[in-house]
Design an enzyme around this catalytic site. Structure first.
Site, PDB file in Angstrom:
ATOM      1  CG  ASP A  65      -9.704   7.531   7.159  1.00 32.56           C
ATOM      2  OD1 ASP A  65      -8.542   7.532   6.596  1.00 32.56           O
ATOM      3  OD2 ASP A  65      -9.715   7.584   8.411  1.00 32.56           O
ATOM      4  CD  GLU A 119      -6.769   5.378   2.467  1.00 30.93           C
ATOM      5  OE1 GLU A 119      -5.706   5.067   2.708  1.00 30.93           O
ATOM      6  OE2 GLU A 119      -7.597   5.472   3.346  1.00 30.93           O
ATOM      7  CG  ASP A 158      -1.789   5.592   5.020  1.00 33.24           C
ATOM      8  OD1 ASP A 158      -1.577   4.426   5.841  1.00 33.24           O
ATOM      9  OD2 ASP A 158      -2.962   5.595   4.452  1.00 33.24           O
ATOM     10  NE  ARG A 171     -10.477  -1.515   4.689  1.00 22.34           N
ATOM     11  CZ  ARG A 171     -10.850  -1.734   5.738  1.00 22.34           C
ATOM     12  NH1 ARG A 171     -11.895  -2.187   6.018  1.00 22.34           N
ATOM     13  NH2 ARG A 171     -10.230  -1.106   6.911  1.00 22.34           N
ATOM     14  CE  LYS A 218      -2.955   2.469   3.113  1.00 23.23           C
ATOM     15  NZ  LYS A 218      -3.558   2.865   4.341  1.00 23.23           N
ATOM     16  CG  ASP A 272      -5.687   8.242   4.378  1.00 25.71           C
ATOM     17  OD1 ASP A 272      -6.658   8.930   3.808  1.00 25.71           O
ATOM     18  OD2 ASP A 272      -5.724   7.180   5.463  1.00 25.71           O
ATOM     19  CE  LYS A 284      -6.222   9.044   7.993  1.00 26.38           C
ATOM     20  NZ  LYS A 284      -6.629   7.956   8.739  1.00 26.38           N
TER      21      LYS A 284
END
Length: 426
Positions: free
Chosen positions: A275, A277, A216, A279, A193, A198, A205
């Site tokens: 949020d 995202e 991230d 996956r 990933k 993010d 967030k």
């Protein structure tokens, strides 16, 4: 400040330094005092303490420094500003080579995770990762698909998450094939990933959770470093790498709650939470990996806050349906002195994100185990998910504040373990 010499001793410090003192000082020399059963931890703590005291240049002296002692001192001594310097002791040629590999590759991982999102775009992450791995072998080929081309190639998870940013999303497809046979079987596929920032998207967030989201992309850095280190150590079988890179931002083009993503494997996913995202982008990489028919698949992602709640920043979290494969990774982690902890993953977790509009939603039901349901979501993109697949939720990748062992920032934990494991996989 002039360079100080650092010695190691398994004897207690002189009494004037206090009971169980970690450090003692004498005439330009500092001695680290450790108990044999806590040797490496004590050395790492000493490195951190010396940096905190503003001692930024040292020489490791004496006969007690071996490879692991040197490395653990560096783990604690190094900081995000890279303001500390070490003169290393004499090691044998094999240990010196391994230390140099770690300094080059694991430090690269720590640096790229620490890098500000402003200068690390998704395309730059993919490019720099390919450059690192290619520098260790001529048997590397790669392709980067970015921007609208992702949509044209039907990589709809990466495209959808990344379309809210002015910086194009990117997929790195990399093939390390030392056999030079294009039909050689793929032993392992690595998937990472790479969310370079993010914001949470429209599921925004709070600032306190967003401030560290430069990190991230830690899963992408982890698998990149692991493959580079495995190649440097001499791995000789075919391995493929997929990095799923994007910004997750808010704009008029950003994806929204209620959107439905259609994946190449026929699976449809309703967006319940922008949020969640990571996956969504990993799903594309896992489909690619699964289509290669490798013997093994390993994915790494800073995927859930739930994993950090479970194990803190002290362990990388491991989830798998395959007990034997999970045990092999944990055995590698013991060899490499890195901390992993296995979290539960069961068949019932795969049904905990229902959708009235698509096959599944991208977030779990209330009061379910977040790390487990996230891993279970990913299993829907691997045909034989019950065997030879590991998911690593990278809870130990980044520290928002310093500890007795670590400076604020990236840790590099897991690079050695995965490199060790993929070298043994056939």
């Amino acid at each position: 400040m002039s360079m100080l010499s650092i010695l190691l001793s398994d004897k207690p410090a002189p009494s004037q330094w206090g009971k169980d003192a970690l450090l003692s000082f004498s005439d330009g020399t500092i001695t680290i005092h450790y108990k044999p059963e806590h040797r490496l931890g004590a050395i790492q703590r000493a490195g951190r303490k010396l940096d905190n005291q503003g001692i930024n240049s040292v020489k490791l002296s004496g006969e007690n420094w071996d490879l692991e002692a040197c490395w653990h001192f560096w783990l604690g001594y190094r900081n995000a500003k890279k303001s500390t310097k070490v003169t290393w002791p004499t090691l044998n040629s094999k240990e010196k080579q391994e230390l140099n590999y770690r300094l080059a590759i694991i430090d690269w991982c720590r640096d790229i995770v620490n890098q500000q999102a402003e200068t690390l775009s998704p395309l730059e992450l993919a490019t720099q990762s390919a450059k690192l791995i290619s520098s260790y072998s001529a048997d590397v080929s790669y392709n980067i698909i970015s921007g609208e081309a992702l949509k044209e190639h039907d990589y709809m998870g990466i495209y959808t998450v990344g379309k809210g940013s002015d910086r194009p999303a990117a997929l790195l497809e990399l093939d390390f094939n030392p056999t030079n046979n294009p039909k050689a079987p793929v032993t392992t596929c690595l998937v990472g990933k790479g969310i370079t920032f993010d914001s949470g998207g429209y599921s925004l967030k709070p600032s306190s959770f967003m401030e560290s989201m430069r990190a991230d992309m830690g899963g992408a850095a982890l698998v990149t470093g692991a493959l580079a280190l495995a190649i440097a150590r001499g791995v000789n079988h075919r391995i493929k790498l997929y990095l799923c890179c994007a910004d997750n931002l808010v704009s008029g083009n950003a994806f929204k709650l209620g959107d439905i993503i259609h994946y190449r494997n026929g699976k449809t996913v309703e967006v319940d939470n922008t949020d969640a995202e990571g996956r969504l982008v990993l799903a594309d990489g896992l489909i690619c990996a699964d289509n290669d028919k490798p013997h093994y698949i390993i994915d790494c992602a800073t995927l859930t806050g739930a994993a950090k709640i479970a194990v803190g920043n002290d362990y990388q979290s491991l989830l798998s349906f395959d007990d034997k494969f999970a045990s092999r990774l944990l055995a590698s982690s013991e060899i490499e002195h890195e901390a992993f902890w296995r979290l539960p993953l069961a068949e019932f977790h795969r049904s905990q994100f229902p959708s009235a509009f698509a096959d599944i939603a991208n977030s779990g039901l209330p009061n379910t185990a977040g790390a487990s349901t996230a891993a279970a979501f990913l299993s829907h993109f691997i045909k034989n998910y019950q065997q030879n697949w590991l998911h690593i939720d990278c809870s130990a990748t980044f520290r928002k504040s310093s500890t007795a062992l670590w400076a604020t920032g990236a840790t590099g934990i897991g690079v050695r373990t995965i490199a060790n494991l993929i070298d043994k996989l056939k």
